[in-house]
Motif scaffolding. Structure first.
Motif, PDB file in Angstrom:
ATOM      1  N   SER A 172      -1.151  -2.315  -4.270  1.00 30.94           N
ATOM      2  CA  SER A 172      -0.622  -2.872  -5.463  1.00 30.94           C
ATOM      3  C   SER A 172      -0.566  -4.225  -5.160  1.00 30.94           C
ATOM      4  O   SER A 172      -0.461  -4.913  -4.146  1.00 30.94           O
ATOM      5  CB  SER A 172       0.761  -2.334  -5.904  1.00 30.94           C
ATOM      6  OG  SER A 172       0.567  -0.855  -6.202  1.00 30.94           O
ATOM      7  N   LEU A 173      -0.246  -5.031  -6.180  1.00 35.07           N
ATOM      8  CA  LEU A 173      -0.061  -6.597  -6.116  1.00 35.07           C
ATOM      9  C   LEU A 173       1.182  -6.862  -7.220  1.00 35.07           C
ATOM     10  O   LEU A 173       1.147  -6.458  -8.201  1.00 35.07           O
ATOM     11  CB  LEU A 173      -1.123  -7.434  -6.770  1.00 35.07           C
ATOM     12  CG  LEU A 173      -2.086  -7.580  -5.538  1.00 35.07           C
ATOM     13  CD1 LEU A 173      -3.440  -8.398  -6.111  1.00 35.07           C
ATOM     14  CD2 LEU A 173      -1.549  -8.717  -4.365  1.00 35.07           C
TER      15      LEU A 173
ATOM     16  N   ILE B 123       0.906  -1.125   0.167  1.00 40.40           N
ATOM     17  CA  ILE B 123      -0.173   0.058  -0.054  1.00 40.40           C
ATOM     18  C   ILE B 123       1.042   1.317  -0.086  1.00 40.40           C
ATOM     19  O   ILE B 123       1.796   1.152   0.608  1.00 40.40           O
ATOM     20  CB  ILE B 123      -1.040  -0.025   1.161  1.00 40.40           C
ATOM     21  CG1 ILE B 123      -2.097   1.051   1.205  1.00 40.40           C
ATOM     22  CG2 ILE B 123      -0.020   0.153   2.469  1.00 40.40           C
ATOM     23  CD1 ILE B 123      -3.007   0.854   2.076  1.00 40.40           C
ATOM     24  N   LYS B 124       0.546   2.274  -0.923  1.00 41.57           N
ATOM     25  CA  LYS B 124       1.157   3.457  -0.888  1.00 41.57           C
ATOM     26  C   LYS B 124       0.168   4.446  -0.424  1.00 41.57           C
ATOM     27  O   LYS B 124      -0.687   4.775  -1.481  1.00 41.57           O
ATOM     28  CB  LYS B 124       1.924   3.574  -2.250  1.00 41.57           C
ATOM     29  CG  LYS B 124       2.732   5.078  -2.402  1.00 41.57           C
ATOM     30  CD  LYS B 124       3.325   5.048  -3.794  1.00 41.57           C
ATOM     31  CE  LYS B 124       4.156   6.517  -3.660  1.00 41.57           C
ATOM     32  NZ  LYS B 124       4.671   6.519  -5.233  1.00 41.57           N
ATOM     33  N   ARG B 125       0.631   5.426   0.382  1.00 40.91           N
ATOM     34  CA  ARG B 125      -0.372   6.553   0.756  1.00 40.91           C
ATOM     35  C   ARG B 125       0.076   7.863   0.174  1.00 40.91           C
ATOM     36  O   ARG B 125       1.000   8.030   0.074  1.00 40.91           O
ATOM     37  CB  ARG B 125      -0.806   6.393   2.159  1.00 40.91           C
ATOM     38  CG  ARG B 125       0.428   7.054   3.178  1.00 40.91           C
ATOM     39  CD  ARG B 125      -0.140   7.069   4.624  1.00 40.91           C
ATOM     40  NE  ARG B 125       1.064   7.790   5.346  1.00 40.91           N
ATOM     41  CZ  ARG B 125       0.782   8.409   6.552  1.00 40.91           C
ATOM     42  NH1 ARG B 125      -0.502   8.493   6.902  1.00 40.91           N
ATOM     43  NH2 ARG B 125       1.479   9.093   7.257  1.00 40.91           N
ATOM     44  N   GLU B 126      -0.929   8.659   0.217  1.00 39.90           N
ATOM     45  CA  GLU B 126      -0.528  10.138   0.217  1.00 39.90           C
ATOM     46  C   GLU B 126      -1.468  10.975   1.095  1.00 39.90           C
ATOM     47  O   GLU B 126      -2.506  10.290   1.685  1.00 39.90           O
ATOM     48  CB  GLU B 126      -1.114  10.547  -1.493  1.00 39.90           C
ATOM     49  CG  GLU B 126      -0.688   9.852  -2.344  1.00 39.90           C
ATOM     50  CD  GLU B 126      -0.960  10.377  -3.814  1.00 39.90           C
ATOM     51  OE1 GLU B 126      -2.162  11.018  -3.818  1.00 39.90           O
ATOM     52  OE2 GLU B 126      -0.607   9.867  -5.052  1.00 39.90           O
ATOM     53  N   LYS B 127      -0.740  12.110   1.341  1.00 36.92           N
ATOM     54  CA  LYS B 127      -1.355  12.958   2.622  1.00 36.92           C
ATOM     55  C   LYS B 127      -0.892  14.364   2.250  1.00 36.92           C
ATOM     56  O   LYS B 127      -0.038  14.688   1.612  1.00 36.92           O
ATOM     57  CB  LYS B 127      -0.878  12.286   4.031  1.00 36.92           C
ATOM     58  CG  LYS B 127       0.504  12.553   4.011  1.00 36.92           C
ATOM     59  CD  LYS B 127       0.913  11.970   5.428  1.00 36.92           C
ATOM     60  CE  LYS B 127       2.716  12.025   5.759  1.00 36.92           C
ATOM     61  NZ  LYS B 127       3.007  12.846   6.560  1.00 36.92           N
ATOM     62  N   GLU B 128      -1.685  15.205   3.123  1.00 44.62           N
ATOM     63  CA  GLU B 128      -1.153  16.536   3.297  1.00 44.62           C
ATOM     64  C   GLU B 128      -1.098  16.881   4.641  1.00 44.62           C
ATOM     65  O   GLU B 128      -1.742  16.136   5.588  1.00 44.62           O
ATOM     66  CB  GLU B 128      -2.130  17.418   2.795  1.00 44.62           C
ATOM     67  CG  GLU B 128      -2.261  17.429   1.207  1.00 44.62           C
ATOM     68  CD  GLU B 128      -3.393  18.296   0.668  1.00 44.62           C
ATOM     69  OE1 GLU B 128      -3.157  19.614   0.476  1.00 44.62           O
ATOM     70  OE2 GLU B 128      -4.348  17.913   0.090  1.00 44.62           O
TER      71      GLU B 128
ATOM     72  N   SER C  10      -6.882   0.325  -9.550  1.00 43.05           N
ATOM     73  CA  SER C  10      -7.281   2.089 -10.134  1.00 43.05           C
ATOM     74  C   SER C  10      -8.344   2.715  -9.374  1.00 43.05           C
ATOM     75  O   SER C  10      -9.187   3.421 -10.174  1.00 43.05           O
ATOM     76  CB  SER C  10      -7.518   1.733 -11.693  1.00 43.05           C
ATOM     77  OG  SER C  10      -8.718   0.783 -11.547  1.00 43.05           O
ATOM     78  N   TYR C  11      -8.243   2.541  -7.989  1.00 44.02           N
ATOM     79  CA  TYR C  11      -8.992   3.476  -7.274  1.00 44.02           C
ATOM     80  C   TYR C  11      -8.494   3.647  -6.010  1.00 44.02           C
ATOM     81  O   TYR C  11      -7.563   2.964  -5.510  1.00 44.02           O
ATOM     82  CB  TYR C  11     -10.380   2.824  -7.288  1.00 44.02           C
ATOM     83  CG  TYR C  11     -10.334   1.290  -6.570  1.00 44.02           C
ATOM     84  CD1 TYR C  11     -10.072   0.963  -5.051  1.00 44.02           C
ATOM     85  CD2 TYR C  11     -10.401   0.144  -7.715  1.00 44.02           C
ATOM     86  CE1 TYR C  11     -10.015  -0.450  -4.715  1.00 44.02           C
ATOM     87  CE2 TYR C  11     -10.427  -0.995  -7.032  1.00 44.02           C
ATOM     88  CZ  TYR C  11     -10.131  -1.216  -5.776  1.00 44.02           C
ATOM     89  OH  TYR C  11     -10.000  -2.667  -5.463  1.00 44.02           O
ATOM     90  N   ASP C  12      -8.728   4.670  -5.180  1.00 43.88           N
ATOM     91  CA  ASP C  12      -8.447   4.746  -3.941  1.00 43.88           C
ATOM     92  C   ASP C  12      -8.962   3.811  -2.891  1.00 43.88           C
ATOM     93  O   ASP C  12     -10.122   3.589  -2.996  1.00 43.88           O
ATOM     94  CB  ASP C  12      -8.703   6.483  -3.504  1.00 43.88           C
ATOM     95  CG  ASP C  12      -7.920   7.555  -4.163  1.00 43.88           C
ATOM     96  OD1 ASP C  12      -6.701   7.165  -4.993  1.00 43.88           O
ATOM     97  OD2 ASP C  12      -8.405   8.415  -4.427  1.00 43.88           O
ATOM     98  N   LYS C  13      -8.105   3.547  -1.846  1.00 40.34           N
ATOM     99  CA  LYS C  13      -8.413   2.528  -0.857  1.00 40.34           C
ATOM    100  C   LYS C  13      -9.636   3.223  -0.062  1.00 40.34           C
ATOM    101  O   LYS C  13     -10.558   2.449   0.267  1.00 40.34           O
ATOM    102  CB  LYS C  13      -7.255   2.142  -0.109  1.00 40.34           C
ATOM    103  CG  LYS C  13      -7.691   0.893   1.030  1.00 40.34           C
ATOM    104  CD  LYS C  13      -8.071  -0.303   0.001  1.00 40.34           C
ATOM    105  CE  LYS C  13      -8.468  -1.691   0.873  1.00 40.34           C
ATOM    106  NZ  LYS C  13      -9.082  -2.900   0.114  1.00 40.34           N
ATOM    107  N   LEU C  14      -9.474   4.368   0.229  1.00 41.46           N
ATOM    108  CA  LEU C  14     -10.557   4.901   0.793  1.00 41.46           C
ATOM    109  C   LEU C  14     -11.695   5.331   0.078  1.00 41.46           C
ATOM    110  O   LEU C  14     -11.353   6.013  -0.932  1.00 41.46           O
ATOM    111  CB  LEU C  14     -10.050   6.141   1.575  1.00 41.46           C
ATOM    112  CG  LEU C  14     -11.121   7.124   2.439  1.00 41.46           C
ATOM    113  CD1 LEU C  14     -11.521   6.413   3.656  1.00 41.46           C
ATOM    114  CD2 LEU C  14     -10.121   8.490   2.979  1.00 41.46           C
ATOM    115  N   ASN C  15     -12.827   4.852   0.380  1.00 41.83           N
ATOM    116  CA  ASN C  15     -13.982   5.369  -0.574  1.00 41.83           C
ATOM    117  C   ASN C  15     -14.449   6.686  -0.207  1.00 41.83           C
ATOM    118  O   ASN C  15     -15.263   7.183   0.639  1.00 41.83           O
ATOM    119  CB  ASN C  15     -15.350   4.395   0.328  1.00 41.83           C
ATOM    120  CG  ASN C  15     -16.572   4.664  -0.773  1.00 41.83           C
ATOM    121  OD1 ASN C  15     -16.627   5.424  -1.728  1.00 41.83           O
ATOM    122  ND2 ASN C  15     -17.450   3.790  -0.495  1.00 41.83           N
TER     123      ASN C  15
END
Length: 394
Positions: free
Chosen positions: A323-324, A288-293, A386-391
């Motif tokens: 990712s897999l 898992i790769k996250r993005e944040k501010e 091809s979607y964000d994990k958080l809904n």
């Protein structure tokens, strides 16, 4: 009528028509049905047109219709893999009014550069009894259903139903068969069949021989621990009726047992513009790769009161993508073609718990492997959901 592959350009030539002639492009669902009456025989359109474009040649000698067809397939909510296209040229030829109409089936497929200008793959599909996979060897997870794509490039040329006979073999012995019909409805979607072929077990074999299968508790206990569904070939041949068939096309089946790793089924749209499966049996790694501010908060009041739980550096708008990394296990050398088409696909999915989820191929480069170099061939790819994990879809 021919098959257009819309990811490659397809030009409609103006020909002998005068300048400012009109090209009318109609796209939708349907087919042309062969008729016997009136005499002489002709064709009757069974069609539901969803989109029509009117284009002026002006001084051009040709118009590429592929981008308009792809736009319809991609963005109109169409659930069919095959669309019906009607092209009408109208205007004057040397000042005399004239009109010409052509009909096509179209998929979101493509031709290779070496194939030449928008190749018509109809004859290739017909020679394979409409099997539209990229390889005549198919791997499957042991005892699971196998998915076979069938694409009929022009079912409208026949009256009534068009069908193929699918036969299961083990060591040359016929285990059973299944008839697959095109044109069950007057709809383009029936030109493409995504066939989930179940295994041929004792019930099918007994009933095929005219016997009566009797279920029992003893049988249920026995079948849980006994492998009986082990066909190794599938034959596909067109059924012309009256016991007349086309030459049988053979698909070799490789059944793989995997006890240690979790196998994954990847589905992708191939060069014919239809979906096929590719299994990855060996090691997989999920990440898992996250993005944040973030911002620095003012916590002086809380800190002065000995409250230490507040974040001085606060994260917000946190989301992530998973990712897999997948490995096939050992494959035949011919599977370089499967991976060529996978890398060129714009529509890729992974099956997880029988749910079809969209993914993107992260690899930008893949080396085709040869047994003379590799000895044992294993392919490794990385896919990203091809979607964000958080809904947070809005």
């Amino acid at each position: 009528m021919s098959l257009i592959l819309a990811r490659s350009p397809y030009f409609i030539e103006r020909g002998t028509y005068d300048e400012d002639s009109i090209l009318t492009l109609s796209i939708g669902k349907g087919r042309r049905e062969a008729t016997v009456f009136p005499d002489p025989p002709g064709f009757t359109e069974v069609v539901d047109i969803s989109k029509t474009y009117t284009l002026n040649y002006r001084q051009r000698t040709r118009i590429d219709i592929s981008p308009l067809i792809r736009d319809y397939i991609s963005y109109s909510g169409v659930d069919e893999y095959v669309v019906y296209v009607k092209v009408t040229k109208s205007g004057t030829i040397s000042g005399s009014p004239s009109s010409t109409t052509s009909y096509f089936y179209t998929t979101d497929g493509y031709g290779y550069y070496e194939d030449g200008y928008n190749p018509d793959l109809s004859s290739t599909l017909t020679a394979k009894s409409y099997y539209a996979g990229s390889n005549d060897t198919v791997y499957r997870l042991d005892d699971s259903p196998i998915n076979i794509p069938l694409l009929h490039p022009d079912p409208s040329i026949l009256t009534g139903l068009t069908s193929v006979l699918v036969t299961f073999y083990r060591a040359g012995e016929v285990l059973g068969s299944e008839g697959i019909f095109f044109n069950v409805e007057n709809d383009t979607k029936n030109a493409y069949k995504w066939i989930g072929l179940t295994s041929i077990g004792p019930r099918e074999r007994i009933e095929a021989d005219g016997g009566t299968f009797v279920d029992s508790l003893c049988y249920d206990r026995f079948i849980r621990n006994t492998k009986l569904e082990d066909y190794d070939m599938i034959g596909v041949k067109e059924d012309f009726g009256g016991g007349i068939y086309s030459e049988e096309f053979i698909i070799n089946i490789k059944s793989i047992s995997e006890c240690k790793h979790t196998p994954y089924e990847i589905r992708f749209k191939n060069r014919y513009g239809v979906e096929e499966s590719l299994w990855f049996f060996k090691r997989s790694d999920q990440s898992i790769k996250r993005e944040k501010e973030s911002y620095r908060a003012n916590t002086i009041d809380a800190y002065a009161n000995d409250d230490l739980y507040l974040h001085t550096y606060k994260d917000y708008n946190v989301n992530a993508r998973e990712s897999l990394v997948l490995n096939t296990g050992f494959l035949e050398e011919s599977f370089s073609e499967n991976f060529r088409q996978l890398m060129l696909s714009e529509s890729v999915y992974v099956m997880i718990d029988d749910v079809k989820l969209p993914v993107n191929i992260k690899n930008d480069e893949l080396t085709y492997k040869k047994s003379v170099n590799e000895k044992l061939i294993n392919y490794n790819i990385e896919i990203e959901f091809s979607y964000d994990k958080l809904n947070n879809i809005v």
